[in-house]
Design a protein around this motif. Structure first.
Motif, PDB file in Angstrom:
ATOM      1  N   LYS A 165     -15.872  -4.862  16.448  1.00 30.48           N
ATOM      2  CA  LYS A 165     -17.139  -4.241  16.060  1.00 30.48           C
ATOM      3  C   LYS A 165     -18.075  -5.343  15.588  1.00 30.48           C
ATOM      4  O   LYS A 165     -17.737  -6.118  14.704  1.00 30.48           O
ATOM      5  CB  LYS A 165     -16.884  -3.247  14.939  1.00 30.48           C
ATOM      6  CG  LYS A 165     -17.847  -2.091  15.041  1.00 30.48           C
ATOM      7  CD  LYS A 165     -17.664  -1.014  14.157  1.00 30.48           C
ATOM      8  CE  LYS A 165     -17.217  -0.332  13.163  1.00 30.48           C
ATOM      9  NZ  LYS A 165     -17.005   0.594  12.410  1.00 30.48           N
TER      10      LYS A 165
ATOM     11  N   VAL B 182       0.832  -1.204   0.000  1.00 31.00           N
ATOM     12  CA  VAL B 182       0.000   0.000   0.000  1.00 31.00           C
ATOM     13  C   VAL B 182       0.868   1.256   0.000  1.00 31.00           C
ATOM     14  O   VAL B 182       0.596   2.221  -0.718  1.00 31.00           O
ATOM     15  CB  VAL B 182      -0.971  -0.023   1.202  1.00 31.00           C
ATOM     16  CG1 VAL B 182      -1.661   1.320   1.345  1.00 31.00           C
ATOM     17  CG2 VAL B 182      -1.987  -1.114   1.021  1.00 31.00           C
TER      18      VAL B 182
ATOM     19  N   TRP C  44       3.918  -5.704  22.755  1.00 32.36           N
ATOM     20  CA  TRP C  44       2.477  -5.845  22.539  1.00 32.36           C
ATOM     21  C   TRP C  44       1.858  -4.471  22.334  1.00 32.36           C
ATOM     22  O   TRP C  44       2.288  -3.493  22.934  1.00 32.36           O
ATOM     23  CB  TRP C  44       1.844  -6.517  23.759  1.00 32.36           C
ATOM     24  CG  TRP C  44       0.358  -6.623  23.696  1.00 32.36           C
ATOM     25  CD1 TRP C  44      -0.362  -7.583  23.076  1.00 32.36           C
ATOM     26  CD2 TRP C  44      -0.594  -5.738  24.294  1.00 32.36           C
ATOM     27  NE1 TRP C  44      -1.698  -7.361  23.232  1.00 32.36           N
ATOM     28  CE2 TRP C  44      -1.878  -6.238  23.972  1.00 32.36           C
ATOM     29  CE3 TRP C  44      -0.504  -4.579  25.046  1.00 32.36           C
ATOM     30  CZ2 TRP C  44      -3.053  -5.627  24.400  1.00 32.36           C
ATOM     31  CZ3 TRP C  44      -1.668  -3.961  25.468  1.00 32.36           C
ATOM     32  CH2 TRP C  44      -2.918  -4.471  25.145  1.00 32.36           C
ATOM     33  N   SER C  45       0.900  -4.375  21.443  1.00 37.01           N
ATOM     34  CA  SER C  45       0.172  -3.110  21.364  1.00 37.01           C
ATOM     35  C   SER C  45      -1.314  -3.400  21.264  1.00 37.01           C
ATOM     36  O   SER C  45      -1.719  -4.505  20.908  1.00 37.01           O
ATOM     37  CB  SER C  45       0.648  -2.273  20.183  1.00 37.01           C
ATOM     38  OG  SER C  45       0.292  -2.904  18.992  1.00 37.01           O
ATOM     39  N   TRP C  46      -2.107  -2.380  21.558  1.00 39.05           N
ATOM     40  CA  TRP C  46      -3.555  -2.569  21.627  1.00 39.05           C
ATOM     41  C   TRP C  46      -4.110  -3.001  20.283  1.00 39.05           C
ATOM     42  O   TRP C  46      -3.672  -2.515  19.248  1.00 39.05           O
ATOM     43  CB  TRP C  46      -4.220  -1.283  22.086  1.00 39.05           C
ATOM     44  CG  TRP C  46      -3.956  -0.975  23.512  1.00 39.05           C
ATOM     45  CD1 TRP C  46      -2.879  -0.297  24.002  1.00 39.05           C
ATOM     46  CD2 TRP C  46      -4.738  -1.339  24.640  1.00 39.05           C
ATOM     47  NE1 TRP C  46      -2.951  -0.217  25.368  1.00 39.05           N
ATOM     48  CE2 TRP C  46      -4.084  -0.838  25.786  1.00 39.05           C
ATOM     49  CE3 TRP C  46      -5.936  -2.038  24.798  1.00 39.05           C
ATOM     50  CZ2 TRP C  46      -4.584  -1.033  27.070  1.00 39.05           C
ATOM     51  CZ3 TRP C  46      -6.429  -2.212  26.071  1.00 39.05           C
ATOM     52  CH2 TRP C  46      -5.755  -1.722  27.199  1.00 39.05           C
ATOM     53  N   PRO C  47      -5.083  -3.877  20.312  1.00 37.26           N
ATOM     54  CA  PRO C  47      -5.621  -4.383  19.044  1.00 37.26           C
ATOM     55  C   PRO C  47      -6.541  -3.361  18.365  1.00 37.26           C
ATOM     56  O   PRO C  47      -6.941  -2.374  18.990  1.00 37.26           O
ATOM     57  CB  PRO C  47      -6.418  -5.612  19.473  1.00 37.26           C
ATOM     58  CG  PRO C  47      -6.813  -5.331  20.872  1.00 37.26           C
ATOM     59  CD  PRO C  47      -5.708  -4.503  21.475  1.00 37.26           C
ATOM     60  N   ASP C  48      -6.822  -3.643  17.126  1.00 41.35           N
ATOM     61  CA  ASP C  48      -7.710  -2.791  16.339  1.00 41.35           C
ATOM     62  C   ASP C  48      -9.138  -2.897  16.870  1.00 41.35           C
ATOM     63  O   ASP C  48      -9.723  -3.976  16.866  1.00 41.35           O
ATOM     64  CB  ASP C  48      -7.660  -3.277  14.882  1.00 41.35           C
ATOM     65  CG  ASP C  48      -8.542  -2.446  13.984  1.00 41.35           C
ATOM     66  OD1 ASP C  48      -9.219  -1.544  14.496  1.00 41.35           O
ATOM     67  OD2 ASP C  48      -8.513  -2.706  12.768  1.00 41.35           O
ATOM     68  N   PRO C  49      -9.702  -1.799  17.357  1.00 39.31           N
ATOM     69  CA  PRO C  49     -11.051  -1.895  17.945  1.00 39.31           C
ATOM     70  C   PRO C  49     -12.105  -2.325  16.927  1.00 39.31           C
ATOM     71  O   PRO C  49     -13.130  -2.874  17.303  1.00 39.31           O
ATOM     72  CB  PRO C  49     -11.330  -0.478  18.453  1.00 39.31           C
ATOM     73  CG  PRO C  49     -10.303   0.395  17.863  1.00 39.31           C
ATOM     74  CD  PRO C  49      -9.154  -0.449  17.434  1.00 39.31           C
ATOM     75  N   ASP C  50     -11.843  -2.081  15.642  1.00 39.43           N
ATOM     76  CA  ASP C  50     -12.832  -2.471  14.642  1.00 39.43           C
ATOM     77  C   ASP C  50     -12.949  -3.981  14.510  1.00 39.43           C
ATOM     78  O   ASP C  50     -13.896  -4.491  13.941  1.00 39.43           O
ATOM     79  CB  ASP C  50     -12.497  -1.858  13.285  1.00 39.43           C
ATOM     80  CG  ASP C  50     -12.860  -0.388  13.256  1.00 39.43           C
ATOM     81  OD1 ASP C  50     -13.672   0.004  14.099  1.00 39.43           O
ATOM     82  OD2 ASP C  50     -12.323   0.336  12.421  1.00 39.43           O
TER      83      ASP C  50
ATOM     84  N   ALA D 130     -22.901  -5.858  12.109  1.00 40.63           N
ATOM     85  CA  ALA D 130     -24.352  -5.735  12.227  1.00 40.63           C
ATOM     86  C   ALA D 130     -25.021  -5.991  10.900  1.00 40.63           C
ATOM     87  O   ALA D 130     -24.414  -5.869   9.865  1.00 40.63           O
ATOM     88  CB  ALA D 130     -24.715  -4.353  12.729  1.00 40.63           C
TER      89      ALA D 130
END
Lengths: 182, 221, 534, 340, 208
Positions: free
Chosen positions: A179, A83, A170-176, A182
């Motif tokens: 999700k 990308v 470690w890092s925080w995961p993707d909040p999406d 829906a």
């Protein structure tokens, strides 16, 4: 008739002038070197693994900028690199040729190693320590995971181990990811 | 080996100037109030494309890279001026309707784009084919959009055919909706944008249906 | 006691919910006989510790059990007498739920009854002022800091930044204001409140040490106005102090306990972005940290801390002085935990959900919120962002959280950096006020992780490039040298051949090849043997 | 993890805005008959149905989008802006454009760059200028005269019978802004124009009452912190200053500030339209610029432009500039150095 | 020193194309010039003749045109042409092209045919920029409102009657839009006044 001639002469004169200017500019402002290759090389992960079919990252960068090589040939770089390259070169993003490879390290089974130094010669970043007939070891922080040492090893004592995530990197995961679809 | 199929497919569908490359939008949006207007501009554009592609292709080996753009522009400008004069002479009514959009073809990026991207790298025959298919692709969009806007805006289709085909062609005009009070939005510029947007959406939808892989997989998230 | 004149931007008023534990005095809870003590080797911020003892070694309470290198790192100590039974990966008290290397100590039988915490009876500890000042005057600043470091003191407010490193920065610059953080602005947490009420003398003693060390122009203790008892206790304690200490109350507002917000509240100054408070002549320490460094100076290293246990999932909520390293489930069982609970480590705003209740108490655990699963609200329905900008009104860092969110969710990480992502203190005010219930902070944390990862990756790539270029240069040089040597050798050989034609030695290369072949055979045999064994 | 949160929700915010519209709607119905209410009754179900259909076509759950009440709000805002006797199908065309083109095609709530209600309004205005500029003459208990009743309104809106008991031409008239413009074209002065259109009342009888009721609703919104004061205040102040300026220079050609503040859609626009969070600027300084520019544009278009009122156009034009305004008005963050 | 030959080559090639292109355009222009002039003449004629039945005159409207000076009654700022319609050399109708600035937006160009006895033969709007759907009802193809002028004269209606109904006159206005019809009515009325004032001069010019 004379108006036709005048028009032709005026336009012709202007064209001569601008043509000369363009010719001068093309000679005078010719760009030396190729800054785009450097930029591409900057993006590539520098594993020097050659999985793209070119003998290293720099040659691949040159191939992209000069021969229009595809931008999806780098498995260690994965989608991120593809990308970024697409952004840089203003090309369409394309799906990866090979599957993205998780980052991994070479590990030498020290019991089996015979100390032949063949892997040391193969390593493009001098990340293997050792001397003839002595056991070798991989400097974990310097290994790029290029797998180039696997083939030359006569006793197949080198394996690729995926790098586990530990608390420090470690890092925080993707909040999406959570999700609810829906 | 030149893939003629691909050239045609590119021009008509895959790389359509109006729907995919989104080139030449100014005349595309401004002129397409009726089908006939769209057709007229489409033919003019196609003609320009054909002539300029042929000329660029035939001179491509004599032109050094630094003056190629001025030369292309010159060729296109001359072609368009010629067409403009010819239309003024022989299709005067249509010329009055299309107005300033004929000279604007000069700045239609679709034409210089084809000259630069295709004709300057290919021989005569493929360049001709490219010009024809690109031109027809563009014209089809013009007609489609013109038709949509005409139906919604005036309730008619192919009104004023006589402008293009002479007095004998008045029979072609169809009244789609009787006693239609007109929907101004379709004729005004916003209608053009909305209409074009819908056509593009429809094309993408068809493409998605055709290809198994959804488009979203390809785009960077 | 004075009121502050300054304000910071934004902030929120969440329900305090401190009543459950604020009136419960600090009690000691120790390990049970069946527990093991698990001391994680990475506590707070700083480089990893290295164990200095091995498995089977016995340790004593207060004994240092690790070594650390680098300035930003402090050692760990054993809270008990016992034996080291393992040095291995154990579930860590960390949002990731991953494992981390820890030293596991089996306490001696019945040792919990003589837990040093109880033995010292710190609550009634009399401060010998003359002894303290005598001790201070006999030590250099460096010695004091080194004692604090060896005592394992890190910031106990939550972030866990090594205190010695802060003080090192402090003595190098001219410190104008020393700020002691007694805000405890997060809902539910009461451990600092209790500490100030019960052990104000220790806190003031710690402040005096810092005063001696840093010579600030003024010392300010900030306390929120919802803790009148703590303010009173501190007032009483300061009357007998040699330092001139100002106690400043601030309106209750979250996150006034954030370091930067507190500095602005008490001094009116903003800490420049990307720098430490010492850049504007301020050092800031949490009350619990100050008390801990006082003990560290008196050779009592940080082996215990006060933890608030609260929530409807425990029978006896309260504030407990517990040994660092005891498993959380041991603590909770002793508090009377009910079944099926969810445990949050830290406050409700910035804390994280605990994945494994067997993970240990660490130096930075200030609060455990235990809630019955049955009483938990269901996750609120999430809507699209409507750019109402409630979040930017609430953001104490004056960021534009909604714009950050747009950038982060569309993966435009470059834009998040331009929008000052790294000035976000992750306080959660934006999450709190968001009418669309978007977990904004999760996005910022994710974006920060991705950016840090990409930078690391870029560094690695740059290093790899340099090494590769060096490698290439070396290969070319070696080749050139070899060619030169070979040419010389050939010339010599030629000369030799001409002089002595009968010599016929086996080739060097052949010899090497044979050696390798032999080695391969040996290796294969070894492998086979290994396979047969397993 | 479930975080502690404040109890405000999107739906609740929308409900507050809807509640704030009530006084305005009461005034509208008293003065112009129940037209606005009938329109709202038609458009609310259409809006919700359109929203649900599009979301369903995008294979997502329509439930949250329906529950957030944003579609009914759009319908109510549009209905308040439409002429009271606009035919029913035009109202439906307007709301469909608002919900489908202006909102859902951009991705639904929060993603739309333009205020949906105003897009619907402008689309109707350019498509049906005749009907969209035919307002009723103000009537009713407050301003004198009989209001048009429910039955008559419905008859005209739905066009059910051949000869409605009153004719449109009998009751319609231009809005005061429109009439004033006409008067100016005729060469009358402002004061003569005022006499002609409104028996000497400030800004056209009835209209100032409607604007005042929207102002009341707006004050409630600011007091309840649903909207911030920046946009309405800066917009009204800008309109006040610029109209006062021109009015002082040439009182015969340019109307008084009060006239501008209390006529047309000024108050509805200031408190309900321009403040739409999705499409407005979000930085504090940006909001002030945003509001002020709308105020100036409203004055410019009203005074020299082709359409009598300009709230919708001004808001939409500024919507377009929102990202730019936000970009240039980033607030100074905590700890940011001045030369940084 | 840079490579001179390259510069010269570029200049020459570009000049060559420029000269060729210009010549081509010039030739096309020459070829189409007459046809275009004829077209323009025809289209002007077409708009002129839509007011007059073909059998009502036998002169060439375009050839007999004459210049009249700008006049405030005509709303013009430059001199414009007037076209006389004649039967065997006698003018019976003069076509004037007044402008109106009183529309909603921009200038409205109007064509008024006035019989020498001062009656309006017909009125057409040549171009305008009024609100679509509202002001554009003045166009013949959108409504027949413009026909209401035929046969009116200064004698048949009083000055007060030469207004739209709203202002007390006899001409319809459109619902919701008064400005545009009012502008046209005024312009036609003033054209009649102009004609009345300059009748003799116009006839003299027409018959020259």
């Amino acid at each position: 008739m004379s108006s036709m001639l005048i028009a032709a002469l005026v336009i012709g004169g202007m064209a001569t002038l601008f043509g000369a200017l363009l010719g001068y500019a093309s000679v005078h402002y010719k760009v030396e070197g190729d800054p785009i290759t450097d930029k591409i090389d900057q993006i590539l992960p520098q594993t020097q693994c050659g999985q793209c079919g070119y003998p290293g990252c720099r040659p691949y960068a040159e191939a992209i900028s000069n021969e229009g090589a595809a931008i999806n040939l780098c498995p260690p770089g994965g989608e991120t690199v593809m990308v970024s390259l697409a952004d840089l070169l203003d090309r369409e993003p394309v799906a990866l040729e090979q599957e993205e490879r998780p980052p991994s390290l070479a590990l030498i089974d020290e019991k089996t190693c015979i100390g032949c130094t063949l892997c040391i010669q193969a390593c493009p970043v001098d990340a293997i320590l050792g001397a003839a007939k002595l056991m070798h070891t991989v400097i974990a922080t310097e290994c790029t995971g290029c797998e180039l040492c696997l083939a030359p090893c006569p006793v197949d004592c080198i394996t690729m181990e995926p790098i586990p995530t530990d608390i420090t990197d470690w890092s925080w995961p993707d909040p999406d990811m959570f999700k609810v679809a829906a | 080996m030149i893939e003629y199929n691909k050239i045609v497919n590119d021009g008509l569908w895959r790389n359509n100037a109006g729907l995919v490359q989104l080139l030449g939008l100014c005349p595309l949006l401004a002129v397409t109030t009726t089908t006939i207007n769209g057709l007229g501009l489409g033919i003019a554009t196609t003609l320009t494309l054909i002539i300029s592609n042929l000329m660029v292709s035939s001179i491509r080996n004599f032109i050094t890279s630094e003056i190629r753009i001025p030369v292309f522009v010159m060729i296109i400008a001359c072609t368009v001026t010629g067409i403009e004069l010819a239309m003024n002479a022989w299709f005067h009514e249509l010329f009055l309707v299309l107005g300033i959009f004929i000279p604007l073809i000069v700045t239609n990026c679709a034409i210089i784009g084809r000259a630069e991207a295709f004709a300057s790298r290919n021989s005569l025959l493929p360049s001709l084919l490219d010009a024809i298919s690109m031109g027809i692709g563009f014209t089809l969009i013009l007609i489609l959009l013109g038709g949509m806007r005409e139906i919604f805006g005036f309730g008619t289709l192919l009104a004023q055919s006589d402008l293009m085909f002479g007095e004998g062609a008045s029979w072609m005009t169809m009244t789609i909706i009787e006693d239609y009070r007109g929907f101004l939005l379709a004729i005004l510029p916003p209608g053009a944008f909305i209409g074009l947007g819908l056509i593009i959406a429809a094309k993408n939808r068809i493409d998605m249906r055709v290809s198994a892989a959804p488009l979203s997989n390809m785009l960077p998230q | 006691m004075t009121l502050t004149n300054f304000k910071f931007h934004g902030g929120i008023h969440p329900k305090q919910l401190k009543d459950l534990s604020r009136d419960r005095a600090i009690e000691s809870i120790s390990w049970r006989d069946e527990d093991e003590i698990v001391i994680t080797l990475s506590q707070g911020i700083g480089s990893l510790n290295h164990p200095i003892l091995s498995i089977g070694d016995s340790v004593q309470a207060k004994q240092r059990i690790s070594e650390c290198y680098g300035e930003i790192s402090v050692p760990v100590h054993s809270p008990c007498d016992g034996t080291i039974t393992a040095i291995e990966e154990r579930p860590a008290t960390h949002p990731s739920g991953l494992q981390a290397v820890a030293i596991v100590i089996k306490p001696d039988a019945d040792s919990s009854k003589i837990d040093i915490n109880k033995a010292n009876d710190l609550v009634n500890h009399k401060i010998d002022v003359s002894k303290l000042s005598e001790l201070l005057s006999s030590l250099t600043a460096e010695e004091i800091i080194s004692k604090i470091r060896i005592g394992g003191v890190i910031g106990l407010g939550g972030a866990g930044f090594p205190t010695c490193a802060k003080l090192h920065g402090g003595i190098k610059t001219n410190i104008e204001t020393l700020i002691i953080n007694g805000m405890e602005c997060e809902p539910r947490i009461t451990c600092d409140d209790r500490l100030m009420r019960e052990r104000a003398i220790e806190i003031i003693a710690g402040v005096e040490i810092l005063d001696h060390l840093l010579h600030p122009n003024s010392i300010k203790i900030g306390v929120e106005d919802n803790k009148p008892e703590a303010i009173l206790a501190l007032e009483i304690a300061t009357t007998s102090s040699t330092s001139s200490i100002e106690i400043i109350t601030t309106p209750t507002l979250y996150p006034s306990g954030g370091e930067r917000q507190l500095i602005q509240l008490l001094t009116g100054k903003e800490v420049p972005s990307g720098t430490l408070p010492s850049a504007i002549g301020v050092v800031c320490q949490n009350v619990a940290t100050v008390a801990a460094l006082y003990h560290a100076l008196l050779e009592r290293p940080l082996t215990h801390r006060v933890v608030t246990v609260t929530g409807d999932g425990v029978e006896s909520a309260g504030n407990y002085s517990v040994p660092i390293g005891i498993p959380i489930d041991s603590l909770l069982t002793q508090c009377g935990v009910v079944d099926s609970v969810r445990i949050t480590v830290g406050g409700p705003m910035m804390g994280f959900e605990l994945h494994n209740s067997r993970s240990p108490i660490t130096k930075t655990v200030n609060c455990l919120i235990v809630e019955k699963n049955s009483s938990l609200p269901s996750a609120p329905e999430r809507y699209n962002c409507i750019r109402c900008a409630s979040c930017s009104d609430a953001c104490p860092a004056k960021l534009m959280p909604q714009q950050l969110y747009w950038a982060a969710q569309s993966r435009d990480f470059e834009q998040t950096e331009k929008l000052n992502l790294f000035d976000c203190i992750e306080c959660g005010c934006c999450d709190f006020v968001c009418p669309s219930k978007i977990p904004l902070v999760s996005y910022y944390r994710y974006a920060k992780g991705v950016i840090r990862g990409a930078k690391q990756e870029q560094n690695r790539a740059d290093e790899a490039r340099v090494r590769h270029e060096f490698h290439d240069a070396r290969i070319t040089r070696e080749k050139a040298e070899k060619a030169e040597k070979l040419a010389k050798k050939r010339a010599a050989l030629k000369a030799k051949k001409e002089s002595n034609k009968s010599t016929d030695k086996p080739n060097d290369a052949d010899k090497k090849g044979a050696a390798i072949r032999a080695a391969i055979k040996r290796a294969e045999a070894k492998k086979k043997a290994a396979a047969a064994n397993s | 993890m479930i975080k502690t949160t404040a109890d405000s929700t999107t739906a609740r915010e929308m409900l507050k805005v809807i509640a704030a519209l009530i006084p305005g709607y009461i005034a509208l119905s008293l003065i112009f008959g129940p037209g606005a209410l009938i329109h709202a009754a038609i458009m609310i179900p259409v809006a919700m149905l359109a929203e649900a259909t599009i979301i369903w076509m995008r294979s997502r759950s329509a439930v949250p989008a329906i529950k957030d009440l944003s579609a009914p709000l759009t319908a109510l805002l549009l209905a308040a802006a439409l002429p009271p006797l606009l035919p029913w199908w035009m109202a439906i065309v307007g709301i469909l454009f608002a919900i489908i083109i202006a909102k859902q095609l951009y991705g639904g709530l929060g993603q739309n760059p333009f205020n949906p209600a105003m897009v619907g309004y402008v689309i109707l205005l350019v498509s049906f200028p005749l009907e969209m500029t035919s307002w009723l003459t103000p009537a009713g208990a407050i301003v004198g005269g009989d209001t048009i009743g429910f039955i008559q309104s419905a008859e005209i809106i739905f066009g059910t019978i051949e000869n409605p008991s009153i004719t449109i031409d009998g009751v319609t008239g231009a809005t005061p802004l429109d009439a004033m413009k006409t008067a100016l074209y005729q060469g009358l002065t402002i004061s003569e124009g005022i006499k002609e259109i409104s028996n000497g009342v400030l800004a056209g009888s009835g209209w100032e009452i409607i604007n005042l009721t929207f102002l009341i609703g707006g004050i409630y919104l600011i007091a309840s912190r649903t909207i911030s004061w920046h946009i309405p205040v800066s917009m009204l102040v800008a309109l006040l200053i610029i109209s006062a300026l021109f009015n002082t220079v040439d009182p015969d050609r340019y109307s008084t500030p009060l006239y501008h503040l209390l006529s047309g859609g000024t108050m509805l626009g200031a408190f309900f339209i321009a403040t739409d969070p999705v499409t407005a600027s979000t930085t504090p300084r940006g909001r002030i610029w945003f509001g002020a520019c709308i105020g100036i544009l409203i004055y410019t278009i009203r005074s020299w432009g082709g359409y009598p009122d300009a709230v919708a156009f001004s808001v939409l034009l500024l919507n377009m500039f929102t990202p730019l305004i936000d970009h240039f008005t980033q607030p100074k963050i905590y700890g940011e150095r001045d030369n940084g | 020193m840079v490579n001179m030959s390259n510069i010269i080559r570029s200049a020459m090639v570009l000049a060559l194309f420029a000269v060729c292109g210009t010549l081509l355009v010039a030739i096309t222009y020459e070829l189409t010039r007459e046809q275009i002039a004829e077209n323009e003449r025809l289209s002007l004629l077409k708009s002129l003749t839509q007011l007059l039945p073909a059998e009502s005159y036998n002169n060439s409207l375009l050839d007999d045109k004459f210049l009249i000076e700008a006049d405030s009654l005509l709303g013009t700022t430059d001199s414009t042409y007037a076209y006389p319609a004649k039967v065997d050399g006698d003018s019976h109708t003069i076509l004037l092209t007044p402008d109106s600035q009183e529309g909603y937006t921009g200038t409205i160009n109007i064509l008024v045919a006035i019989n020498i006895d001062g009656t309006v033969v017909g009125v057409r709007v040549l171009s305008h920029r009024e609100t679509p759907g509202l002001g554009d009802l003045i166009e013949e193809r959108r409504s027949n409102w413009i026909h209401t002028f035929a046969g009116r004269s200064l004698e048949s209606l009083t000055t007060k009657e030469w207004q739209v109904k709203k202002d007390g006159g006899v001409f319809d206005q459109f619902t919701g839009a008064t400005i545009t019809p009012r502008a046209i009515v005024k312009a036609v009325h003033r054209s009649l006044l102009y004609f009345q004032k300059n009748r003799d001069k116009l006839l003299e010019l027409a018959n020259d």
